[in-house]
Design a protein around this motif. Structure first.
Motif, PDB file in Angstrom:
ATOM      1  N   THR A  29      -7.815  35.738  34.550  1.00  0.00           N
ATOM      2  CA  THR A  29      -9.164  36.260  34.813  1.00  0.00           C
ATOM      3  C   THR A  29      -9.289  36.733  36.251  1.00  0.00           C
ATOM      4  OG1 THR A  29     -10.008  34.650  33.216  1.00  0.00           O
ATOM      5  CG2 THR A  29     -11.610  35.710  34.662  1.00  0.00           C
ATOM      6  N   LEU A  30      -8.733  35.966  37.177  1.00  0.00           N
ATOM      7  CA  LEU A  30      -8.788  36.351  38.592  1.00  0.00           C
ATOM      8  C   LEU A  30      -7.992  37.623  38.852  1.00  0.00           C
ATOM      9  CD1 LEU A  30      -9.716  35.635  41.442  1.00  0.00           C
ATOM     10  CD2 LEU A  30      -7.681  34.198  41.676  1.00  0.00           C
ATOM     11  N   LEU A  31      -6.850  37.750  38.251  1.00  0.00           N
ATOM     12  CA  LEU A  31      -6.039  38.959  38.439  1.00  0.00           C
ATOM     13  C   LEU A  31      -6.755  40.193  37.890  1.00  0.00           C
ATOM     14  CD1 LEU A  31      -2.487  37.585  37.532  1.00  0.00           C
ATOM     15  CD2 LEU A  31      -3.398  38.078  39.802  1.00  0.00           C
ATOM     16  N   GLU A  32      -7.419  40.059  36.780  1.00  0.00           N
ATOM     17  CA  GLU A  32      -8.168  41.191  36.228  1.00  0.00           C
ATOM     18  C   GLU A  32      -9.323  41.574  37.138  1.00  0.00           C
ATOM     19  OE1 GLU A  32      -9.069  44.220  33.628  1.00  0.00           O
ATOM     20  OE2 GLU A  32      -7.296  42.912  33.726  1.00  0.00           O
ATOM     21  N   GLN A  33      -9.982  40.569  37.717  1.00  0.00           N
ATOM     22  CA  GLN A  33     -11.078  40.852  38.647  1.00  0.00           C
ATOM     23  C   GLN A  33     -10.562  41.591  39.890  1.00  0.00           C
ATOM     24  OE1 GLN A  33     -13.130  37.315  39.852  1.00  0.00           O
ATOM     25  NE2 GLN A  33     -14.711  38.426  41.021  1.00  0.00           N
ATOM     26  N   ILE A  34      -9.416  41.193  40.397  1.00  0.00           N
ATOM     27  CA  ILE A  34      -8.834  41.870  41.570  1.00  0.00           C
ATOM     28  C   ILE A  34      -8.472  43.314  41.235  1.00  0.00           C
ATOM     29  CG2 ILE A  34      -6.835  41.885  43.101  1.00  0.00           C
ATOM     30  CD1 ILE A  34      -6.887  38.832  42.999  1.00  0.00           C
ATOM     31  N   ARG A  35      -7.941  43.553  40.043  1.00  0.00           N
ATOM     32  CA  ARG A  35      -7.577  44.913  39.646  1.00  0.00           C
ATOM     33  C   ARG A  35      -8.799  45.805  39.572  1.00  0.00           C
ATOM     34  NH1 ARG A  35      -7.540  48.016  35.436  1.00  0.00           N
ATOM     35  NH2 ARG A  35      -8.546  46.412  34.153  1.00  0.00           N
ATOM     36  N   VAL A  36      -9.886  45.285  39.004  1.00  0.00           N
ATOM     37  CA  VAL A  36     -11.119  46.072  38.893  1.00  0.00           C
ATOM     38  C   VAL A  36     -11.684  46.379  40.278  1.00  0.00           C
ATOM     39  CG1 VAL A  36     -13.493  46.047  38.034  1.00  0.00           C
ATOM     40  CG2 VAL A  36     -11.644  45.204  36.584  1.00  0.00           C
ATOM     41  N   THR A  37     -11.640  45.403  41.184  1.00  0.00           N
ATOM     42  CA  THR A  37     -12.149  45.615  42.548  1.00  0.00           C
ATOM     43  C   THR A  37     -11.336  46.685  43.275  1.00  0.00           C
ATOM     44  OG1 THR A  37     -12.847  43.302  42.600  1.00  0.00           O
ATOM     45  CG2 THR A  37     -12.715  44.463  44.696  1.00  0.00           C
ATOM     46  N   ASP A  38     -10.034  46.636  43.138  1.00  0.00           N
ATOM     47  CA  ASP A  38      -9.178  47.650  43.791  1.00  0.00           C
ATOM     48  C   ASP A  38      -9.435  49.041  43.238  1.00  0.00           C
ATOM     49  OD1 ASP A  38      -8.092  45.688  45.322  1.00  0.00           O
ATOM     50  OD2 ASP A  38      -6.251  45.454  44.125  1.00  0.00           O
ATOM     51  N   ALA A  39      -9.594  49.142  41.943  1.00  0.00           N
ATOM     52  CA  ALA A  39      -9.874  50.448  41.350  1.00  0.00           C
ATOM     53  C   ALA A  39     -11.205  50.993  41.841  1.00  0.00           C
ATOM     54  CB  ALA A  39      -9.862  50.326  39.827  1.00  0.00           C
ATOM     55  N   HIS A  40     -12.212  50.104  41.979  1.00  0.00           N
ATOM     56  CA  HIS A  40     -13.515  50.540  42.476  1.00  0.00           C
ATOM     57  C   HIS A  40     -13.413  51.050  43.914  1.00  0.00           C
ATOM     58  CE1 HIS A  40     -17.827  50.787  42.870  1.00  0.00           C
ATOM     59  NE2 HIS A  40     -17.807  49.918  43.912  1.00  0.00           N
ATOM     60  N   ARG A  41     -12.672  50.360  44.748  1.00  0.00           N
ATOM     61  CA  ARG A  41     -12.528  50.788  46.144  1.00  0.00           C
ATOM     62  C   ARG A  41     -11.749  52.099  46.258  1.00  0.00           C
ATOM     63  NH1 ARG A  41     -11.375  45.284  49.703  1.00  0.00           N
ATOM     64  NH2 ARG A  41     -13.420  44.305  49.335  1.00  0.00           N
ATOM     65  N   VAL A  42     -10.752  52.276  45.437  1.00  0.00           N
ATOM     66  CA  VAL A  42     -10.013  53.547  45.444  1.00  0.00           C
ATOM     67  C   VAL A  42     -10.920  54.686  45.036  1.00  0.00           C
ATOM     68  CG1 VAL A  42      -8.160  54.818  44.290  1.00  0.00           C
ATOM     69  CG2 VAL A  42      -7.757  52.493  45.101  1.00  0.00           C
ATOM     70  N   GLN A  43     -11.772  54.452  44.035  1.00  0.00           N
ATOM     71  CA  GLN A  43     -12.695  55.498  43.602  1.00  0.00           C
ATOM     72  C   GLN A  43     -13.687  55.837  44.700  1.00  0.00           C
ATOM     73  OE1 GLN A  43     -12.312  57.069  40.783  1.00  0.00           O
ATOM     74  NE2 GLN A  43     -14.037  58.466  41.158  1.00  0.00           N
ATOM     75  N   GLN A  44     -14.194  54.820  45.424  1.00  0.00           N
ATOM     76  CA  GLN A  44     -15.097  55.077  46.550  1.00  0.00           C
ATOM     77  C   GLN A  44     -14.404  55.896  47.645  1.00  0.00           C
ATOM     78  OE1 GLN A  44     -16.613  51.341  47.918  1.00  0.00           O
ATOM     79  NE2 GLN A  44     -18.221  51.207  46.340  1.00  0.00           N
ATOM     80  N   PHE A  45     -13.149  55.556  47.933  1.00  0.00           N
ATOM     81  CA  PHE A  45     -12.411  56.285  48.973  1.00  0.00           C
ATOM     82  C   PHE A  45     -12.204  57.752  48.593  1.00  0.00           C
ATOM     83  CE2 PHE A  45      -8.224  57.780  50.435  1.00  0.00           C
ATOM     84  CZ  PHE A  45      -8.451  57.797  51.798  1.00  0.00           C
TER      85      PHE A  45
END
Length: 368
Positions: A29-45
């Protein structure tokens, strides 16, 4: 995970950072949460970067690019061609304005003129960019300076080449003159050697003829002497004997003359050969140097012709030089009016350096 300094202000920092990863046991669950957070930050960038690029104009960005003189020249030629077409379109519109039936043609030409005007405006806007013109001016100035420097450099190199060519030609001429001069000298020396060898051969032949003449003369003199001895014994002088004596005297005189001629010829040839010998050549060279340096070839002439009383004149000159030092420096002093004093001058207590060397430090004892 992404650290971009200029774009940190556009990222969403309200959410809490992910908890540290514990590798001791898996956390799906934690790994999936980290993946979603990274994808969100890449999209913002990516969104922020695209928005920043869209804010800048393409032509303004093109002005930042370094100006190429060839590109600017091509754009200027294109603008001139568009301007020429626009002038032609204006003339066509003027002609169509005078005609009655020209509706569609008028509209087409008018649209064409409008398009040309828009294209010309874009080109002029790009060409009249201040930063681009300044950069172009700097490049043109640098190119002019470089071309002027190249021109001066080429002129200097051309002048240097001409000077080197002139010096090389002059040097070649000097070498040719030197070679011709030495060839002449060698030819003269060869001719002189040949003449000397020929004179040596002639001298040998003269000596041989002189020896033969001396032998013949001695033979005739001996024959005459023996004949005279026989005549003294017989004391009778006949006619053939008288003729024999006369003939012998004539032969003796003839061969004595030949001997004298051979002696004279031998002396002349020996003198010529001696003048051309090595010792005489060096002596003549030394005499030439003496004439150049001293004006005469005589050894005594180096010192000049001195009169009998030259030593007296030299003594007077030395005495006058000493008098110049012995007289006081003041021209109004009575010694200058009376001339050199005939008595001893008392030296000063502090003599000058010229007289210091003659000062005696010890007194001479008088014998009683």
């Amino acid at each position: 995970m992404f650290a971009h300094g200029p774009l940190l202000h556009s990222l969403d920092t309200s959410s809490m950072p992910p908890p540290p990863i514990d590798d001791s046991f898996p956390h799906p669950t934690l790994l999936e949460q980290i993946r979603v957070t990274d994808a969100h930050r890449v999209q913002q960038f990516l969104t922020a970067t695209k928005a920043g690029i869209d804010q800048h104009d393409g032509k303004a960005c093109r002005s930042i690019v370094p100006v190429n003189i060839s590109t600017y020249r091509a754009e200027l030629c294109e603008a001139l061609n568009v301007l020429e077409n626009l002038k032609h379109s204006k003339l066509v519109l003027d002609d169509l304005l005078q005609e009655a039936e020209s509706g569609e043609t008028w509209n087409e030409e008018l649209n064409r003129a409008g398009q040309l005007k828009e294209v010309l405006g874009e080109l002029l806007k790009s060409l009249e960019n201040v930063k681009r013109k300044q950069s172009l001016h700097r490049k043109l100035s640098a190119r002019r300076k470089k071309r002027a420097w190249l021109k001066r450099r080429n002129q200097r190199l051309h002048a240097n080449r001409l000077a080197e060519q002139t010096a090389r030609t002059q040097r070649s001429q000097e070498i040719a003159n030197w070679e011709a001069e030495w060839k002449d000298r060698l030819t003269q020396e060869r001719v002189a050697r040949e003449e000397q060898q020929m004179k040596t051969l002639i001298l040998t032949d003269v000596r041989r003829r002189k020896a033969r003449a001396k032998r013949m003369l001695a033979r005739f003199e001996k024959s005459l002497h023996l004949h005279q001895q026989r005549q003294n014994v017989s004391t009778v002088n006949t006619q053939p004997e008288v003729r024999f004596d006369a003939r012998m005297y004539a032969l003796i005189a003839e061969w004595r003359g030949k001997v004298d001629e051979c002696v004279k010829e031998e002396k002349r040839l020996k003198d010529e050969l001696n003048r051309q010998s090595t010792g005489n050549v060096s002596r003549r060279r030394e005499n030439r140097w003496r004439k150049v340096l001293f004006g005469t070839a005589a050894i005594g002439g180096m010192f000049g012709r001195q009169s009998k009383d030259w030593w007296w004149q030299e003594l007077v000159a030395v005495r006058r030089a000493w008098d110049k030092f012995s007289l006081p420096a003041d021209p109004n002093h009575p010694f200058h009016q009376q001339g050199t004093v005939s008595t001893w001058n008392v030296p000063p207590e502090q003599p000058s350096p010229e007289w210091e060397v003659y000062r005696e430090t010890s007194k001479i004892k008088r014998c009683s």
